[in-house]
Design a protein around this motif. Structure first.
Motif, PDB file in Angstrom:
ATOM      1  N   ARG A   1       0.854  -1.184   0.000  1.00 13.02           N
ATOM      2  CA  ARG A   1       0.000   0.000   0.000  1.00 13.02           C
ATOM      3  C   ARG A   1       0.890   1.233   0.000  1.00 13.02           C
ATOM      4  NH1 ARG A   1      -3.426   0.063   5.117  1.00 13.02           N
ATOM      5  NH2 ARG A   1      -4.478   1.793   4.039  1.00 13.02           N
ATOM      6  N   GLU A   2       0.411   2.313  -0.644  1.00 12.82           N
ATOM      7  CA  GLU A   2       1.187   3.552  -0.667  1.00 12.82           C
ATOM      8  C   GLU A   2       1.223   4.182   0.714  1.00 12.82           C
ATOM      9  OE1 GLU A   2       2.917   5.113  -3.100  1.00 12.82           O
ATOM     10  OE2 GLU A   2       2.581   3.334  -4.346  1.00 12.82           O
ATOM     11  N   LYS A   3       2.362   4.756   1.070  1.00 10.08           N
ATOM     12  CA  LYS A   3       2.456   5.533   2.299  1.00 10.08           C
ATOM     13  C   LYS A   3       1.744   6.870   2.107  1.00 10.08           C
ATOM     14  CE  LYS A   3       6.981   5.526   2.614  1.00 10.08           C
ATOM     15  NZ  LYS A   3       7.525   4.638   1.580  1.00 10.08           N
ATOM     16  N   ASP A   4       1.007   7.302   3.108  1.00 10.77           N
ATOM     17  CA  ASP A   4       0.360   8.615   3.072  1.00 10.77           C
ATOM     18  C   ASP A   4       0.974   9.541   4.111  1.00 10.77           C
ATOM     19  OD1 ASP A   4      -0.609   7.351   5.293  1.00 10.77           O
ATOM     20  OD2 ASP A   4      -2.732   7.647   4.827  1.00 10.77           O
ATOM     21  N   TYR A   5       2.236   9.295   4.447  1.00 11.14           N
ATOM     22  CA  TYR A   5       2.965  10.122   5.396  1.00 11.14           C
ATOM     23  C   TYR A   5       4.381  10.327   4.865  1.00 11.14           C
ATOM     24  CZ  TYR A   5       4.049   5.289   6.729  1.00 11.14           C
ATOM     25  OH  TYR A   5       4.373   3.953   6.704  1.00 11.14           O
ATOM     26  N   HIS A   6       5.021  11.402   5.339  1.00 13.09           N
ATOM     27  CA  HIS A   6       6.361  11.746   4.873  1.00 13.09           C
ATOM     28  C   HIS A   6       7.190  12.248   6.053  1.00 13.09           C
ATOM     29  CE1 HIS A   6       4.787  11.441   0.795  1.00 13.09           C
ATOM     30  NE2 HIS A   6       3.784  12.213   1.178  1.00 13.09           N
ATOM     31  N   ASP A   7       8.509  12.294   5.863  1.00 10.61           N
ATOM     32  CA  ASP A   7       9.416  12.815   6.886  1.00 10.61           C
ATOM     33  C   ASP A   7       9.256  12.075   8.206  1.00 10.61           C
ATOM     34  OD1 ASP A   7      10.338  14.748   5.090  1.00 10.61           O
ATOM     35  OD2 ASP A   7       8.757  16.147   5.657  1.00 10.61           O
ATOM     36  N   VAL A   8       9.283  10.760   8.139  1.00 10.63           N
ATOM     37  CA  VAL A   8       9.125   9.924   9.327  1.00 10.63           C
ATOM     38  C   VAL A   8      10.351   9.032   9.471  1.00 10.63           C
ATOM     39  CG1 VAL A   8       7.809   8.056  10.377  1.00 10.63           C
ATOM     40  CG2 VAL A   8       6.608   9.942   9.266  1.00 10.63           C
ATOM     41  N   ASP A   9      11.141   9.260  10.521  1.00 10.89           N
ATOM     42  CA  ASP A   9      12.325   8.453  10.768  1.00 10.89           C
ATOM     43  C   ASP A   9      12.155   7.491  11.934  1.00 10.89           C
ATOM     44  OD1 ASP A   9      15.106   9.492   9.261  1.00 10.89           O
ATOM     45  OD2 ASP A   9      13.460  10.932   9.252  1.00 10.89           O
ATOM     46  N   GLY A  10      11.060   7.620  12.671  1.00  3.48           N
ATOM     47  CA  GLY A  10      10.780   6.712  13.775  1.00  3.48           C
ATOM     48  C   GLY A  10       9.346   6.223  13.737  1.00  3.48           C
ATOM     49  N   LEU A  11       9.157   4.977  14.146  1.00  5.28           N
ATOM     50  CA  LEU A  11       7.833   4.359  14.182  1.00  5.28           C
ATOM     51  C   LEU A  11       7.644   3.702  15.540  1.00  5.28           C
ATOM     52  CD1 LEU A  11       8.026   2.498  10.732  1.00  5.28           C
ATOM     53  CD2 LEU A  11       6.785   4.630  11.164  1.00  5.28           C
ATOM     54  N   VAL A  12       6.428   3.819  16.094  1.00  9.21           N
ATOM     55  CA  VAL A  12       6.082   3.121  17.331  1.00  9.21           C
ATOM     56  C   VAL A  12       4.722   2.461  17.147  1.00  9.21           C
ATOM     57  CG1 VAL A  12       7.389   4.717  18.787  1.00  9.21           C
ATOM     58  CG2 VAL A  12       4.947   5.121  18.413  1.00  9.21           C
ATOM     59  N   THR A  13       4.511   1.335  17.839  1.00 10.10           N
ATOM     60  CA  THR A  13       3.204   0.681  17.781  1.00 10.10           C
ATOM     61  C   THR A  13       3.036  -0.253  18.967  1.00 10.10           C
ATOM     62  OG1 THR A  13       1.651  -0.440  16.294  1.00 10.10           O
ATOM     63  CG2 THR A  13       3.853  -1.400  16.469  1.00 10.10           C
ATOM     64  N   ASN A  14       1.769  -0.550  19.254  1.00 16.32           N
ATOM     65  CA  ASN A  14       1.420  -1.607  20.208  1.00 16.32           C
ATOM     66  C   ASN A  14       0.414  -2.566  19.591  1.00 16.32           C
ATOM     67  OD1 ASN A  14      -0.886  -0.032  20.223  1.00 16.32           O
ATOM     68  ND2 ASN A  14      -1.152  -0.080  22.460  1.00 16.32           N
ATOM     69  N   VAL A  15       0.277  -2.511  18.261  1.00 17.00           N
ATOM     70  CA  VAL A  15      -0.700  -3.345  17.555  1.00 17.00           C
ATOM     71  C   VAL A  15      -0.096  -4.717  17.282  1.00 17.00           C
ATOM     72  CG1 VAL A  15      -2.149  -3.586  15.515  1.00 17.00           C
ATOM     73  CG2 VAL A  15      -1.743  -1.314  16.502  1.00 17.00           C
ATOM     74  N   PRO A  16      -0.661  -5.775  17.841  1.00 17.17           N
ATOM     75  CA  PRO A  16      -0.121  -7.117  17.589  1.00 17.17           C
ATOM     76  C   PRO A  16      -0.165  -7.470  16.107  1.00 17.17           C
ATOM     77  CG  PRO A  16      -1.623  -7.138  19.455  1.00 17.17           C
ATOM     78  CD  PRO A  16      -1.775  -5.797  18.801  1.00 17.17           C
ATOM     79  N   GLY A  17       0.920  -8.054  15.645  1.00 17.48           N
ATOM     80  CA  GLY A  17       0.996  -8.507  14.264  1.00 17.48           C
ATOM     81  C   GLY A  17       1.681  -7.542  13.327  1.00 17.48           C
ATOM     82  N   LEU A  18       1.655  -6.242  13.620  1.00 20.35           N
ATOM     83  CA  LEU A  18       2.343  -5.280  12.763  1.00 20.35           C
ATOM     84  C   LEU A  18       3.851  -5.387  12.954  1.00 20.35           C
ATOM     85  CD1 LEU A  18       0.233  -1.996  13.018  1.00 20.35           C
ATOM     86  CD2 LEU A  18       0.064  -3.845  11.343  1.00 20.35           C
ATOM     87  N   VAL A  19       4.592  -5.186  11.858  1.00 23.39           N
ATOM     88  CA  VAL A  19       6.056  -5.217  11.912  1.00 23.39           C
ATOM     89  C   VAL A  19       6.587  -3.916  11.316  1.00 23.39           C
ATOM     90  CG1 VAL A  19       8.145  -6.409  11.164  1.00 23.39           C
ATOM     91  CG2 VAL A  19       6.104  -7.733  11.757  1.00 23.39           C
ATOM     92  N   LEU A  20       7.277  -3.147  12.120  1.00 25.71           N
ATOM     93  CA  LEU A  20       7.862  -1.884  11.688  1.00 25.71           C
ATOM     94  C   LEU A  20       9.141  -2.140  10.909  1.00 25.71           C
ATOM     95  CD1 LEU A  20       7.546   0.009  15.104  1.00 25.71           C
ATOM     96  CD2 LEU A  20       5.825  -0.196  13.278  1.00 25.71           C
TER      97      LEU A  20
END
Length: 272
Positions: free
Chosen positions: A99-118
């Protein structure tokens, strides 16, 4: 670091994060196990380096299968050497992969959603891994010298505290494969930025001056200091012993290859 190989895919993990592998998945790639060719041989994760989408997609699928996740669960960064951190939700699943990214200028990612892989990308800059085993949350950030002096480590921890209730003393941290001090020569203007960010007592362990007016910068130690300043305990932080520039046979290095290279990647997620 711990070295692993499955179906020809070579990747690395940290022992402190391996201890919580029942709840979390993490890995850092090597050049081996993919289908890319030439300077991009073989596990390249970027189409911006001249590779085909088909090659990169297959590389993702092979790497995911070897490590133990589905490539469709990836959420990828959009790096521009900032300290911007994005909170990743279920809505982001697949962005940057199918899927296309709809965000820009992102150097860090955080999540607590099970199953997602950053996923974040490298070829000398520093991968920073953060795992909160109490609140089952993770952060993964890309820290070049600009991100380091802008303290993306501290910003990642701040966002995790705000979003998930993370206590920094619970965090497990890792400073991943990247360019070592011996290989990382910088100019005086970079050192002035470092001096503005860190206490003068740290200068001797952060850089050394050369006779030619250049400096050797220790990004590994600078990132470790940022983690400590963010509240992580020293015994919870592991620092790589693997330099991208010293190991061109197994890792991509922008400096070592003079720009003729692919992209490595770090991966981190909460198991579903």
């Amino acid at each position: 670091m711990q070295e692993h190989e499955k179906d020809g895919v070579l990747y690395f993990t940290f022992s402190n994060l391996d201890r919580v592998s029942g709840d979390f998945i993490h890995a850092f790639s090597s050049r081996f196990g993919g289908v890319s060719t030439g300077d991009l041989y073989a596990m390249n994760f970027s189409i911006s380096r001249g590779d085909t989408k088909e090659h990169v997609t297959e590389n993702y699928r092979r790497f995911a299968a070897a490590v133990g996740f589905r490539a469709e669960n990836l959420v990828c960064s959009d790096q521009t050497h900032t300290n911007h951190v994005r909170v990743v939700t279920e809505e982001d699943r697949g962005k940057g992969f199918d899927r296309e990214k709809d965000y820009h200028d992102v150097d860090g990612l955080v999540t607590n959603v099970p199953g997602l892989v950053l996923a974040t990308y490298y070829a000398d800059c520093v991968p920073l891994f953060f795992v909160d085993p109490v609140h089952r949350a993770v952060g993964l950030s890309h820290s070049g010298w600009r991100g380091t002096v802008a303290d993306i480590a501290g910003e990642t921890v701040r966002v995790m505290r705000e979003m998930y209730g993370t206590d920094p003393v619970d965090l497990l941290g890792a400073v991943g494969p990247s360019i070592c001090q011996d290989c990382y020569e910088v100019s005086e203007d970079v050192i002035r930025e470092v001096q503005a960010r860190y206490d003068s007592s740290l200068y001797p362990i952060l850089y050394t001056e050369k006779a030619n007016g250049k400096y050797q910068l220790n990004l590994w130690e600078a990132c470790r200091q940022n983690m400590l300043r963010a509240g992580l305990l020293p015994e919870h932080i592991q620092v790589t012993d693997l330099c991208t520039c010293c190991n061109p046979d197994i890792l991509f290095s922008h400096r070592g290859s003079k720009g003729h290279r692919g992209n490595l990647a770090g991966f981190l997620g909460v198991r579903g």
